[in-house]
Write an enzyme that holds these catalytic residues in place. Sequence first.
Site, short mmCIF file in Angstrom:
data_model
loop_
_atom_site.label_atom_id
_atom_site.label_comp_id
_atom_site.label_asym_id
_atom_site.label_seq_id
_atom_site.Cartn_x
_atom_site.Cartn_y
_atom_site.Cartn_z
N GLU A 288 -2.62 30.51 -33.15
CA GLU A 288 -2.04 30.83 -34.46
C GLU A 288 -3.03 30.53 -35.58
O GLU A 288 -3.11 31.27 -36.57
CB GLU A 288 -0.75 30.03 -34.64
N GLU B 275 4.00 27.74 -25.22
CA GLU B 275 5.09 26.91 -25.73
C GLU B 275 6.32 26.90 -24.83
O GLU B 275 7.00 25.88 -24.69
CB GLU B 275 5.50 27.40 -27.14
#
Length: 255
Positions: free
Chosen positions: A113, A133
């Site tokens: 990210e 995640e």
Amino acid sequence: MSEVTCTNEGGVAVLTLCNEAKLNALTTGMLRQLEAHLADLDRATDVRAVVVTGAGPKAFCCGADIAEWGPLGPAEFARNWVRDGHRVFDRLARLSKPTIGALNGHAFGGGLELAACCDIRVMTLRATLALPEGKVGIVPGWSGTQRLARVLAEPVLKEMALFGRRVTAERAVALGFAAEVADDALAAAHDIAGSLADMSPRANELAKAMIHAAVDEDRAAAIEAIGSAAAAASDDRQEGVQAFLDKRSPNFTGN
């Protein structure tokens, strides 16, 4: 101790994540340091480009430090950890200067990210991209389902987020996420930054703002910044300010 260093090498600022023992995992302290550096860089007149990289040969950034966010309750996790990360990452994405992500190693989760916030990216051949995640029971929280969706095709993003698959450096170039694969990502980033010597800093700043407006990266601020820049360069602006200081009515000409 500084966990995010900032150096200026001939007008190219290099931000380095220095948490090598944990594969440059991001901590609260690192986010604060990164934010402070970015605030300074946005105003620095001696910086033409900003490179973001990680310490050591293994990882650019493996994401957020689970030792920090793991103990947080749901409200604190969402209200502070996620929002703080967004604020810092937005600051990088909207930096007025060109930015280059030098992915010296793997970019996972928050690290991917972070890389997505840069204008362009270069990767070493050994570097891979991933959104792991789901393997620890959470979802991407620092724009992995939002900003990253503007950079990668939906099926690719789902492949990583839903199935945990990694993307190689070569595939990242083919997908348009990375500009090139290099033996030394930092050196390649410096070479790319060198091309800015022939470019107008002001033109680049405006072009970046216009592109961001087109892709809805802080569109409202981008449009107002462009309009404000045009107004500030006008004779009317100078006349208006002077008239205010002189306590008289302005004589606007439309120029």
